[in-house]
Design a protein around this motif. Structure first.
Motif, PDB file in Angstrom:
ATOM      1  N   ARG A   1       0.840  -1.201   0.000  1.00  0.00           N
ATOM      2  CA  ARG A   1       0.000   0.000   0.000  1.00  0.00           C
ATOM      3  C   ARG A   1       0.877   1.253   0.000  1.00  0.00           C
ATOM      4  O   ARG A   1       1.887   1.317   0.704  1.00  0.00           O
ATOM      5  CB  ARG A   1      -0.928  -0.011   1.204  1.00  0.00           C
ATOM      6  CG  ARG A   1      -1.763   1.245   1.382  1.00  0.00           C
ATOM      7  CD  ARG A   1      -2.781   1.099   2.475  1.00  0.00           C
ATOM      8  NE  ARG A   1      -3.848   0.186   2.097  1.00  0.00           N
ATOM      9  CZ  ARG A   1      -5.008   0.105   2.727  1.00  0.00           C
ATOM     10  NH1 ARG A   1      -5.256   0.878   3.765  1.00  0.00           N
ATOM     11  NH2 ARG A   1      -5.923  -0.753   2.325  1.00  0.00           N
TER      12      ARG A   1
ATOM     13  N   GLU B   1      -5.625  -1.171  -6.819  1.00  0.00           N
ATOM     14  CA  GLU B   1      -6.928  -0.829  -6.277  1.00  0.00           C
ATOM     15  C   GLU B   1      -6.789   0.354  -5.339  1.00  0.00           C
ATOM     16  O   GLU B   1      -5.684   0.650  -4.842  1.00  0.00           O
ATOM     17  CB  GLU B   1      -7.548  -2.013  -5.516  1.00  0.00           C
ATOM     18  CG  GLU B   1      -7.875  -3.208  -6.397  1.00  0.00           C
ATOM     19  CD  GLU B   1      -8.520  -4.330  -5.607  1.00  0.00           C
ATOM     20  OE1 GLU B   1      -8.597  -4.205  -4.356  1.00  0.00           O
ATOM     21  OE2 GLU B   1      -8.934  -5.326  -6.219  1.00  0.00           O
ATOM     22  N   CYS B   2      -7.926   1.056  -5.101  1.00  0.00           N
ATOM     23  CA  CYS B   2      -7.918   2.189  -4.178  1.00  0.00           C
ATOM     24  C   CYS B   2      -9.113   2.085  -3.241  1.00  0.00           C
ATOM     25  O   CYS B   2     -10.030   1.296  -3.466  1.00  0.00           O
ATOM     26  CB  CYS B   2      -7.940   3.521  -4.924  1.00  0.00           C
ATOM     27  SG  CYS B   2      -9.445   3.813  -5.863  1.00  0.00           S
ATOM     28  N   ASP B   3      -9.076   2.895  -2.169  1.00  0.00           N
ATOM     29  CA  ASP B   3     -10.121   2.819  -1.162  1.00  0.00           C
ATOM     30  C   ASP B   3     -11.334   3.672  -1.497  1.00  0.00           C
ATOM     31  O   ASP B   3     -12.257   3.773  -0.696  1.00  0.00           O
ATOM     32  CB  ASP B   3      -9.566   3.245   0.194  1.00  0.00           C
ATOM     33  CG  ASP B   3      -8.993   4.642   0.177  1.00  0.00           C
ATOM     34  OD1 ASP B   3      -8.889   5.236  -0.922  1.00  0.00           O
ATOM     35  OD2 ASP B   3      -8.632   5.164   1.257  1.00  0.00           O
ATOM     36  N   ARG B   4     -11.338   4.313  -2.646  1.00  0.00           N
ATOM     37  CA  ARG B   4     -12.482   5.116  -3.047  1.00  0.00           C
ATOM     38  C   ARG B   4     -12.502   5.243  -4.553  1.00  0.00           C
ATOM     39  O   ARG B   4     -11.484   5.086  -5.208  1.00  0.00           O
ATOM     40  CB  ARG B   4     -12.420   6.507  -2.404  1.00  0.00           C
ATOM     41  CG  ARG B   4     -11.312   7.399  -2.975  1.00  0.00           C
ATOM     42  CD  ARG B   4     -11.252   8.738  -2.305  1.00  0.00           C
ATOM     43  NE  ARG B   4     -10.580   8.661  -1.018  1.00  0.00           N
ATOM     44  CZ  ARG B   4     -10.325   9.731  -0.271  1.00  0.00           C
ATOM     45  NH1 ARG B   4     -10.745  10.926  -0.664  1.00  0.00           N
ATOM     46  NH2 ARG B   4      -9.678   9.603   0.861  1.00  0.00           N
TER      47      ARG B   4
ATOM     48  N   GLU C   1      -3.345   0.227  -3.533  1.00  0.00           N
ATOM     49  CA  GLU C   1      -2.855  -1.105  -3.175  1.00  0.00           C
ATOM     50  C   GLU C   1      -2.446  -1.845  -4.438  1.00  0.00           C
ATOM     51  O   GLU C   1      -3.208  -1.914  -5.406  1.00  0.00           O
ATOM     52  CB  GLU C   1      -3.930  -1.874  -2.423  1.00  0.00           C
ATOM     53  CG  GLU C   1      -3.410  -3.133  -1.750  1.00  0.00           C
ATOM     54  CD  GLU C   1      -4.446  -3.760  -0.843  1.00  0.00           C
ATOM     55  OE1 GLU C   1      -5.211  -4.607  -1.342  1.00  0.00           O
ATOM     56  OE2 GLU C   1      -4.517  -3.393   0.342  1.00  0.00           O
TER      57      GLU C   1
END
Length: 611
Positions: free
Chosen positions: A150, A174-177, A193
């Protein structure tokens, strides 16, 4: 010289006219200064910024003057600059403090002309658009294949408008939003990530989509920590009955590596495994003994940075037979012509059914002598030993199955009947204790109707014994090959069925022990589709479908606690009353006859047949 006054007057008038025309033509050639008018102007400036605003006249010429008539309220003006062609401009500087509208007026004056009327310059003050500053590259470094790394992506909005957009990422990131909102002058942190899927270097581009968005580079490298020999491991049965297989783990790093195993309940615990640099090691994966049925389970091999899942296929445990007693059956003393009865219990503690057959010596009979015992099931076999001549008997009972065999030692002593000694004159011989005798059962009802036969009886005995019901009509091979036996649980008053397979299965395979009125009763019925009910107060009822035979015989025997059969036998002979077969359907015949007569009438009328 001749002089004519009239002619002189005409000549003077002609000369005067020519002179006037010459003067008029000369005046027309002189330049004429026309008046000019100021033009309205619209401009846009950012909050706190400046803009150069062009000023214009309708007929700009050299020497045109621009005169301010009013000043703006939210900003200041610089010095007016006029070009050689007569066009002018002025710099407007906004003082800041918010957006909105501002204005000022001006007029123009051409050389030699009057000052024009004023014109308005309209200024719209707006915020600066969003402008995102993003890093040119985000490097994730070396990441193990199967793990994730991350990093934080920091975005700043240097514009005056709120940024609203979304971030677009390549595969493996990937992302958190998905939606991104950043206020003017603010910043946002987005967690990215990276999960590599192979051993190689990665380089891709991310996009921040929206007004004033940005773009950048994502980089990383994937490497392998360890590898397992297979992702699907199938356990195999060994000669000792265990189910196991070997799993190899290879270390792909230059340092010693320790892996741990997360075992499901179906698999035995595996201790941690240390693997040398660039080496490999193997562990034995074994199923738990308590796991009897076939199953699939996930074994997790993990290291501090990465883990791998191995799907383990577990076969069903082989059939395992356990008997009670475990080593020997002693029939005790037997007199010639009599017999002794013992019972053995065979349990299948394995995971698959077992076909069991008893190999017996000639002096022992078994009921049944073979059975199919399902996994987790137990069966009782009734053994009856008889001796013809006095002597000691010793032999083997072999329990054969498709998974092996086990033996029990069978012993008995055949003793000749003792001759009673003559009575002494002084004192008579003591009388031997009498064996408990059972009273006959009282048959209270025998009835038939609705396609079934009902037998009801009352048991007056208080001694522990077993009621055994036999049907003398079931003798065909088809009935013996697949016999369904119903049993009664007296306490719960529920029936349950057990199905048995085999070509020569004998009757009386199911024993159900229950308690009623503090009296131990064992009831089983070999009658197919029969029902046995406990009505209370020692009364029982047997009901079975009406067979096709004209007579049914049912025999009820009572077996004492020591295994001997009481001579008191209740045998019931039931003549059956079958209804007469129905006669021909008269209504159907009448309808058919009517239809035939109608068809004959139509035929005669059509072809005009006469008799």
């Amino acid at each position: 010289m001749y002089s004519n006054p009239t002619a002189s007057a005409y000549l003077a008038f002609f000369l005067a006219a020519i002179t006037g025309l010459s003067v008029l033509h000369a005046k027309e050639k002189e330049p004429t200064i026309r008046p000019s008018f100021a033009k309205p102007v619209k401009a846009v400036v950012f909050n706190g910024g400046e803009v150069r605003i062009p000023l214009s006249a309708t007929t700009p010429v050299g020497g045109t003057k621009y005169i301010l008539r009013s000043l703006p309220s939210k900003g200041v003006l610089g010095e007016i600059v006029v070009a050689e062609d007569g066009l002018g401009s002025v710099v407007y500087r906004h003082a800041g403090g918010g957006v909105g509208e501002d204005s000022f007026t001006y007029a123009v004056q051409s050389p030699g002309a009057a000052v024009s009327s004023r014109a308005t310059v309209s200024i719209h003050v707006a915020n600066r658009p969003a402008r995102i500053a993003a890093p040119e590259e985000v490097d994730f470094g070396s990441v193990p294949v199967g793990a994730s790394s991350r990093r934080m992506l920091v975005l700043k909005n240097s514009g005056g408008e709120k940024f609203v957009g979304r971030i677009l990422l390549p595969s493996l990131w990937e992302c958190d939003r998905g939606r991104v909102e950043i206020p003017p002058g603010g910043a946002a942190e987005i967690a990215l990530e990276f999960s590599p899927d192979g051993v190689r270097e990665y380089s891709s581009t991310y996009f921040l989509e929206g007004p004033g968005g940005a773009t950048g580079l994502l980089t990383g490298e994937g490497f392998v920590v360890f590898e397992v020999s297979t992702k699907m491991l199938k356990l195999l049965e060994s000669a000792g009955g265990s189910r196991s297989a070997e799993l190899t783990v290879a270390n792909k790093t230059a340092e010693a590596l320790t892996v741990e195993f997360e075992c499901p309940p179906e698999i035995c615990e595996i201790p941690p495994l240390t693997i040398p640099p660039d080496g490999s090691a193997a562990v034995m994966v074994e199923a738990e003994d308590t796991q009897k049925s076939a199953a699939r389970a996930n074994l997790i091999v993990k290291e501090s940075r990465v883990s791998a899942t191995v799907e383990v296929g577990i076969p069903a445990a082989p059939a395992r037979l356990v008997s009670e007693p475990t080593t020997a059956v002693d029939f005790g003393d037997i007199t010639p012509g009599s017999s002794a009865v013992r019972e053995i219990l065979i349990m299948n503690t394995g995971g698959i059914p077992a076909a069991v057959e008893l190999a017996l010596p000639p002096w022992i009979r078994a009921d049944p002598d073979r059975a199919l015992i399902k996994a987790g099931e137990r069966r009782t076999f009734r053994l009856e030993a008889a001796g013809a001549r006095p002597g000691d008997l010793r032999d083997r009972i072999v329990m054969k199955s498709d998974t092996g065999s086990a033996e029990l030692v069978a012993t008995a002593k055949v003793r000749a009947a003792a001759t009673p000694a003559p009575a002494a004159a002084a004192a008579p011989a003591a009388a031997a204790p009498e064996a408990p005798s059972l009273k006959p059962l009282r048959i209270t009802q025998i009835s038939q109707g609705n396609g079934s036969v009902t037998v009801r009886w009352t048991d007056p005995n208080s001694e522990p014994h077993t009621c055994r019901i036999e049907s003398l009509q079931i003798t065909s091979e088809a009935s013996l090959a697949r016999q369904a036996v119903l049993a009664l649980n007296v306490d719960a008053e529920k029936f349950h069925a057990e199905e048995f397979a085999g070509e020569r299965l004998r009757l009386g395979k199911l024993f159900e022990q229950a308690r009623q009125n503090d009296k131990v009763v064992k009831i089983w019925s070999p009658l197919e589709n029969s029902q046995i009910s406990a009505l209370g107060d020692g009364t029982f009822e047997l009901r079975f479908p009406m067979p096709g035979d004209p007579v049914v015989r049912v025999r009820i025997l009572m077996v004492l606690a020591d295994g001997s059969v009481s001579p008191v036998v209740s045998e019931i002979r039931i003549p059956l009353r079958h209804p007469n077969p129905p006669g021909p359907p008269v209504l159907l015949i009448s309808v058919a006859a009517a239809a035939a007569l109608a068809a004959a009438a139509i035929f005669l009328r059509r072809y005009r047949v006469t008799w």
